[in-house]
Design a protein around this motif. Structure first.
Motif, PDB file in Angstrom:
ATOM      1  N   VAL A  95      37.926 -25.798 -32.005  1.00  0.00           N
ATOM      2  CA  VAL A  95      38.545 -25.676 -30.672  1.00  0.00           C
ATOM      3  C   VAL A  95      38.038 -24.393 -30.025  1.00  0.00           C
ATOM      4  CG1 VAL A  95      40.684 -25.559 -29.351  1.00  0.00           C
ATOM      5  CG2 VAL A  95      40.623 -26.858 -31.481  1.00  0.00           C
ATOM      6  N   LEU A  96      37.545 -24.493 -28.791  1.00  0.00           N
ATOM      7  CA  LEU A  96      37.080 -23.333 -28.024  1.00  0.00           C
ATOM      8  C   LEU A  96      38.071 -23.056 -26.900  1.00  0.00           C
ATOM      9  CD1 LEU A  96      33.232 -23.896 -27.614  1.00  0.00           C
ATOM     10  CD2 LEU A  96      34.314 -21.826 -28.489  1.00  0.00           C
ATOM     11  N   LEU A  97      38.591 -21.834 -26.846  1.00  0.00           N
ATOM     12  CA  LEU A  97      39.489 -21.397 -25.776  1.00  0.00           C
ATOM     13  C   LEU A  97      38.762 -20.313 -24.983  1.00  0.00           C
ATOM     14  CD1 LEU A  97      42.746 -21.043 -27.940  1.00  0.00           C
ATOM     15  CD2 LEU A  97      41.978 -23.058 -26.671  1.00  0.00           C
ATOM     16  N   LEU A  98      38.392 -20.612 -23.747  1.00  0.00           N
ATOM     17  CA  LEU A  98      37.553 -19.712 -22.950  1.00  0.00           C
ATOM     18  C   LEU A  98      38.282 -19.303 -21.686  1.00  0.00           C
ATOM     19  CD1 LEU A  98      34.199 -21.719 -23.253  1.00  0.00           C
ATOM     20  CD2 LEU A  98      35.061 -19.897 -24.750  1.00  0.00           C
ATOM     21  N   ASP A  99      38.485 -18.001 -21.520  1.00  0.00           N
ATOM     22  CA  ASP A  99      39.179 -17.462 -20.353  1.00  0.00           C
ATOM     23  C   ASP A  99      38.154 -16.810 -19.420  1.00  0.00           C
ATOM     24  OD1 ASP A  99      41.039 -16.589 -18.543  1.00  0.00           O
ATOM     25  OD2 ASP A  99      42.258 -15.461 -19.979  1.00  0.00           O
ATOM     26  N   GLU A 100      37.845 -17.486 -18.323  1.00  0.00           N
ATOM     27  CA  GLU A 100      36.863 -17.014 -17.332  1.00  0.00           C
ATOM     28  C   GLU A 100      35.512 -16.683 -17.985  1.00  0.00           C
ATOM     29  OE1 GLU A 100      37.178 -17.279 -14.297  1.00  0.00           O
ATOM     30  OE2 GLU A 100      39.287 -17.192 -13.783  1.00  0.00           O
ATOM     31  N   PRO A 101      34.886 -17.657 -18.656  1.00  0.00           N
ATOM     32  CA  PRO A 101      33.615 -17.355 -19.346  1.00  0.00           C
ATOM     33  C   PRO A 101      32.452 -17.104 -18.400  1.00  0.00           C
ATOM     34  CG  PRO A 101      34.058 -19.711 -19.412  1.00  0.00           C
ATOM     35  CD  PRO A 101      35.273 -19.065 -18.812  1.00  0.00           C
ATOM     36  N   THR A 102      32.533 -17.546 -17.137  1.00  0.00           N
ATOM     37  CA  THR A 102      31.393 -17.432 -16.222  1.00  0.00           C
ATOM     38  C   THR A 102      31.403 -16.158 -15.392  1.00  0.00           C
ATOM     39  OG1 THR A 102      32.503 -18.619 -14.413  1.00  0.00           O
ATOM     40  CG2 THR A 102      31.327 -19.942 -16.037  1.00  0.00           C
ATOM     41  N   ASN A 103      32.432 -15.331 -15.535  1.00  0.00           N
ATOM     42  CA  ASN A 103      32.554 -14.152 -14.669  1.00  0.00           C
ATOM     43  C   ASN A 103      31.356 -13.212 -14.774  1.00  0.00           C
ATOM     44  OD1 ASN A 103      34.838 -14.630 -13.230  1.00  0.00           O
ATOM     45  ND2 ASN A 103      36.095 -13.061 -14.207  1.00  0.00           N
ATOM     46  N   HIS A 104      30.763 -13.128 -15.946  1.00  0.00           N
ATOM     47  CA  HIS A 104      29.675 -12.165 -16.144  1.00  0.00           C
ATOM     48  C   HIS A 104      28.341 -12.867 -16.420  1.00  0.00           C
ATOM     49  CE1 HIS A 104      32.604  -8.917 -16.221  1.00  0.00           C
ATOM     50  NE2 HIS A 104      33.305  -9.610 -17.093  1.00  0.00           N
ATOM     51  N   LEU A 105      28.231 -14.151 -16.043  1.00  0.00           N
ATOM     52  CA  LEU A 105      27.005 -14.893 -16.274  1.00  0.00           C
ATOM     53  C   LEU A 105      26.286 -15.162 -14.957  1.00  0.00           C
ATOM     54  CD1 LEU A 105      28.188 -17.589 -18.876  1.00  0.00           C
ATOM     55  CD2 LEU A 105      27.243 -15.320 -19.318  1.00  0.00           C
ATOM     56  N   ASP A 106      24.957 -15.201 -15.003  1.00  0.00           N
ATOM     57  CA  ASP A 106      24.188 -15.604 -13.829  1.00  0.00           C
ATOM     58  C   ASP A 106      24.060 -17.129 -13.832  1.00  0.00           C
ATOM     59  OD1 ASP A 106      21.811 -16.311 -15.492  1.00  0.00           O
ATOM     60  OD2 ASP A 106      21.803 -14.158 -15.851  1.00  0.00           O
TER      61      ASP A 106
ATOM     62  N   ALA B  75      33.081 -29.691 -30.255  1.00  0.00           N
ATOM     63  CA  ALA B  75      34.364 -28.985 -30.247  1.00  0.00           C
ATOM     64  C   ALA B  75      35.223 -29.429 -29.070  1.00  0.00           C
ATOM     65  CB  ALA B  75      34.130 -27.478 -30.178  1.00  0.00           C
ATOM     66  N   ALA B  76      36.528 -29.338 -29.253  1.00  0.00           N
ATOM     67  CA  ALA B  76      37.445 -29.468 -28.123  1.00  0.00           C
ATOM     68  C   ALA B  76      37.412 -28.153 -27.346  1.00  0.00           C
ATOM     69  CB  ALA B  76      38.856 -29.760 -28.613  1.00  0.00           C
ATOM     70  N   VAL B  77      37.499 -28.235 -26.023  1.00  0.00           N
ATOM     71  CA  VAL B  77      37.357 -27.050 -25.175  1.00  0.00           C
ATOM     72  C   VAL B  77      38.530 -26.973 -24.207  1.00  0.00           C
ATOM     73  CG1 VAL B  77      35.907 -25.847 -23.499  1.00  0.00           C
ATOM     74  CG2 VAL B  77      34.842 -27.198 -25.306  1.00  0.00           C
ATOM     75  N   VAL B  78      39.140 -25.791 -24.113  1.00  0.00           N
ATOM     76  CA  VAL B  78      40.122 -25.503 -23.069  1.00  0.00           C
ATOM     77  C   VAL B  78      39.599 -24.293 -22.310  1.00  0.00           C
ATOM     78  CG1 VAL B  78      42.520 -24.964 -22.523  1.00  0.00           C
ATOM     79  CG2 VAL B  78      41.996 -26.347 -24.537  1.00  0.00           C
ATOM     80  N   VAL B  79      39.372 -24.445 -21.004  1.00  0.00           N
ATOM     81  CA  VAL B  79      38.722 -23.386 -20.236  1.00  0.00           C
ATOM     82  C   VAL B  79      39.526 -23.057 -18.986  1.00  0.00           C
ATOM     83  CG1 VAL B  79      37.253 -25.074 -19.049  1.00  0.00           C
ATOM     84  CG2 VAL B  79      36.563 -22.683 -19.119  1.00  0.00           C
ATOM     85  N   VAL B  80      39.666 -21.763 -18.733  1.00  0.00           N
ATOM     86  CA  VAL B  80      40.211 -21.263 -17.474  1.00  0.00           C
ATOM     87  C   VAL B  80      39.041 -20.711 -16.680  1.00  0.00           C
ATOM     88  CG1 VAL B  80      41.698 -19.551 -16.374  1.00  0.00           C
ATOM     89  CG2 VAL B  80      42.459 -20.700 -18.464  1.00  0.00           C
ATOM     90  N   SER B  81      38.838 -21.211 -15.465  1.00  0.00           N
ATOM     91  CA  SER B  81      37.720 -20.751 -14.655  1.00  0.00           C
ATOM     92  C   SER B  81      38.026 -20.965 -13.186  1.00  0.00           C
ATOM     93  CB  SER B  81      36.435 -21.496 -15.040  1.00  0.00           C
ATOM     94  OG  SER B  81      35.356 -21.084 -14.222  1.00  0.00           O
ATOM     95  N   HIS B  82      37.483 -20.059 -12.349  1.00  0.00           N
ATOM     96  CA  HIS B  82      37.573 -20.206 -10.896  1.00  0.00           C
ATOM     97  C   HIS B  82      36.267 -20.737 -10.325  1.00  0.00           C
ATOM     98  CE1 HIS B  82      40.952 -16.966 -10.885  1.00  0.00           C
ATOM     99  NE2 HIS B  82      41.405 -18.177 -11.118  1.00  0.00           N
ATOM    100  N   ASP B  83      35.371 -21.220 -11.203  1.00  0.00           N
ATOM    101  CA  ASP B  83      34.084 -21.770 -10.781  1.00  0.00           C
ATOM    102  C   ASP B  83      34.221 -23.291 -10.732  1.00  0.00           C
ATOM    103  OD1 ASP B  83      31.477 -22.773 -10.619  1.00  0.00           O
ATOM    104  OD2 ASP B  83      30.636 -21.037 -11.650  1.00  0.00           O
ATOM    105  N   ARG B  84      34.387 -23.834  -9.519  1.00  0.00           N
ATOM    106  CA  ARG B  84      34.642 -25.267  -9.368  1.00  0.00           C
ATOM    107  C   ARG B  84      33.482 -26.105  -9.910  1.00  0.00           C
ATOM    108  NH1 ARG B  84      36.104 -25.416  -4.338  1.00  0.00           N
ATOM    109  NH2 ARG B  84      38.317 -25.892  -4.540  1.00  0.00           N
ATOM    110  N   ALA B  85      32.241 -25.698  -9.639  1.00  0.00           N
ATOM    111  CA  ALA B  85      31.089 -26.463 -10.120  1.00  0.00           C
ATOM    112  C   ALA B  85      31.066 -26.496 -11.652  1.00  0.00           C
ATOM    113  CB  ALA B  85      29.794 -25.856  -9.578  1.00  0.00           C
TER     114      ALA B  85
END
Length: 658
Positions: free
Chosen positions: A184-195, A211-221
């Protein structure tokens, strides 16, 4: 795979959310959404067993592993990039050392017939098989591939982590989590520091991960490309939508409209009851009816409406004086720090009213060129700012420049002019500073809150050239919509430094790519640029494969060319041979044309079939069938139709060219 059982969370007797019950199944990819402060990060910490809920529990199957990436973490600074990444395999290194030690013991001992030696051999065999089973020899290459995907260049693998910014350290932590291959992957805003390129790599990785993934993100795409289920935290409870994010947005709007109608009907009913009670309270003949209404009123459970979506609020930049035709002209601009060249010979012209994007990997010079335009750092070459240009600049550290002693309201009140002053509280509410939050002092705000406040302040200043450096990092999806609408309506010039594809989509008409010390211009929107990049990558692979062709292939190619030349020579010397060759070519061309005609007919039939299925499905949806599976099927059919249309266009073009 992971289940939450009636989880509730309260802070100082104030409930955050309650009754959270759900199950995350294997291979599910879940978007966890909700307004800022709704409890998304708190719920992730609870699922990762790093925080205890007020009540309820979290359970996982025996042996299942969970990987958690927080928004902020402390990282070690005592190793190189590759060494820090390889710490994830410490248990493997221990196993390898144990196998080597057992092998050494076997070589030193001579009691080959003793039971102790037999036990040593058996232990060595078992441990060595374990080591081979987990492919320990591939870990170094796997770690390097993951780091490369997240934006690290090979020459940076030996760089000390103490030299890296917080964003690059977070990439190392993300790499370590991915290399562990948790269930299980729990990712909190993983794209904030990525190009953009690293985000696309992460999308592909997660889409193919088991893996099962639960992600919090403000990146709609990012959410649209990765997730297939959406859980929203709203009004202190969880609402589960078993559809991807785009479909969730549609269903949520329909749900809220239904709630609003029910709420309005309930309020009308309550008002009628209260009017009846007030009218006949003191009439003995109506005493029974009055008491009945009072009891009914006490039993009514108020209908809650999901948090109001303020993205409909229209913000406009205040008018400013007209700038010259070319606000920014750069000619042969270069910037170096010592022996390191950030970029060289950058030449660009930005016209009045244009909206352009600066994209590329972190550290390639996007912010550096912005600082050159602002006159903050020296450079070589020519850089001219046009006549009457007034610049509004939002830097990544803009939030630190606010006056900490002012309140949120006073900060905005000092820059607001005209009719905007009457709408300050509405504007603050759209950016999540409603109610008492508007009276907070700036010095007590979090980093994200300061960033939002700095953005509001910039929105209200009269400028004709906007330069925004990563403006969406701390904005939620609805607030980004407000900002995007304001920029789209802005009649001035805009330079956007951003990795948020959905935010850039429909805003920019030109993209400047930073990379390899160069600045390259691409005409078109952000997705035009990304499609072109993929094509260029494929072309490069084709070139490499051609250059690297084996001697056998090269020999076959040479032989084919020789045969072709021989046929050509024979045809020129023998007219009959030429006629036979011409007839054979005509037959081959006719066969190829018939093949292309069949391909076009098959493609047309497939397009018609898919269009018919979509039309039938849309009739069912229009008739009121709102099953989530129907929406998912509609999305699948639409994608299939788009692919079929592309196939038909390709076949038709080939037929036309034949």
């Amino acid at each position: 795979m992971l289940s939450a059982n009636d989880i509730s969370v309260s802070f100082s007797a104030t409930p955050l959310f309650s009754g959270a019950t759900f199950v995350i199944n294997p291979k599910e990819r879940v978007a966890l959404t909700g307004k800022n402060g709704a409890g998304k990060s708190t719920l992730l910490k609870i699922l990762a067993r790093l925080q205890q809920p007020t009540s309820g529990s979290v359970s996982t199957p025996s042996g299942a592993s969970v990987g958690y990436l927080p928004q902020v973490m402390q990282t070690a600074d005592t190793r190189t990039v590759i060494d820090e990444t390889m710490t994830v395999f410490d248990d493997v290194h221990q196993l390898r050392a144990e196998v080597e030690q057992l092998s050494q013991q076997m070589a030193e001992r001579t009691d080959y017939d003793s039971p102790a030696y037999a036990a040593l051999v058996e232990r060595f065999t078992n441990e060595n098989e374990r080591l081979a089973l987990i492919a320990a020899d591939n870990f170094q290459a796997e770690a390097e591939r993951t780091l490369r995907g997240l934006g690290f260049e090979p020459h940076e693998y030996q760089r000390p982590t103490s030299e890296l910014s917080g964003g690059w350290r977070m990439r190392i932590e993300l790499a370590k989590i991915l290399l562990r291959k948790p269930d299980v992957l729990l990712l909190d805003e993983p794209t904030n520091h990525l190009d953009i390129e690293s985000i696309r790599w992460l999308e592909r990785y997660l889409s193919h991960s088991r893996a099962a993934v639960v992600v919090v993100s403000h990146d709609r795409a990012f959410l649209n490309n990765v997730t297939n289920r959406t859980i929203e935290i709203t009004c202190g409870r969880l609402v589960d939508y078993r559809v991807p994010y785009d479909q969730y947005v549609t269903l949520r709007q329909e749900r809220r409209e239904q709630q609003l109608r029910a709420y309005q009907n309930q309020q009308k009913e309550i008002a009628e009851m209260k009017a009846f009670i007030e009218r006949f309270r003191y009439k003995p003949t109506k005493a029974v009816q009055v008491q009945s209404r009072i009891k009914q009123l006490a039993k009514i459970v108020p209908i809650e409406v999901d948090e109001v979506d303020n993205s409909h609020l229209h913000l406009r930049f205040p008018p400013c004086q007209r700038a010259g035709d070319y606000p920014v002209i750069a000619d042969d601009v270069s910037k170096s720090y010592g022996t390191h060249t950030v970029f060289s010979h950058a030449t660009l012209t930005i016209r009045r009213g244009e909206k352009v994007a600066f994209v590329g990997k972190n550290g390639e010079g996007k912010t550096t060129l912005v600082k050159c335009i602002m006159g903050e750092i020296p450079y070589t070459g020519t850089l001219r700012i046009g006549h009457n240009v007034s610049i509004g600049y939002y830097a990544q550290n803009q939030a630190q420049l606010l006056d900490g002693e002012l309140t949120v309201f006073d900060t905005i009140d000092r820059v607001a002019t005209g009719d905007v002053r009457l709408r300050i509280r509405d504007i603050l509410g759209a950016f999540m500073f409603g109610g008492e939050a508007s009276e907070k002092k700036v010095k007590v705000l979090s980093g994200g809150e300061r960033s939002r406040l700095a953005m509001i302040k910039l929105l209200l200043e009269p400028v004709n050239l906007l330069i925004l450096d990563e403006p969406t990092n701390h904005l939620d999806l609805r607030t980004k919509d407000v900002l995007k609408e304001a920029i789209r309506a802005f009649d001035g010039t805009v330079i956007l430094v951003s990795h948020d594809r959905d935010f850039l989509d429909g805003l920019v008409e030109r993209v400047y790519e930073f990379g390899g010390g160069k600045v390259r211009e691409h005409i078109g929107g952000i997705y035009d640029f990304l499609r072109r990049k993929d094509i260029e990558t494929l072309d490069q692979l084709q070139t490499l494969s051609t250059d690297a062709a084996s001697p056998t292939v090269a020999a076959q190619t040479t032989q084919a060319e020789s045969q072709k030349n021989a046929l050509h020579d024979a045809s020129t010397s023998d007219p009959k041979a030429a006629a036979r060759q011409s007839y054979a070519e005509q037959k081959a061309a006719a066969r190829e044309r018939r093949k292309l005609e069949r391909a076009v007919q098959q493609a047309e039939a497939e397009v018609e079939r898919l269009e018919g299925e979509i039309a039938n499905l849309e009739q069912r949806l229009a008739a009121g069938e709102n099953d989530a599976q129907l929406f998912a099927l509609h999305a699948q059919l639409s994608q299939a139709l788009e692919a079929a249309m592309q196939q038909w266009e390709t076949a038709a073009q080939q037929l036309e060219a034949s």
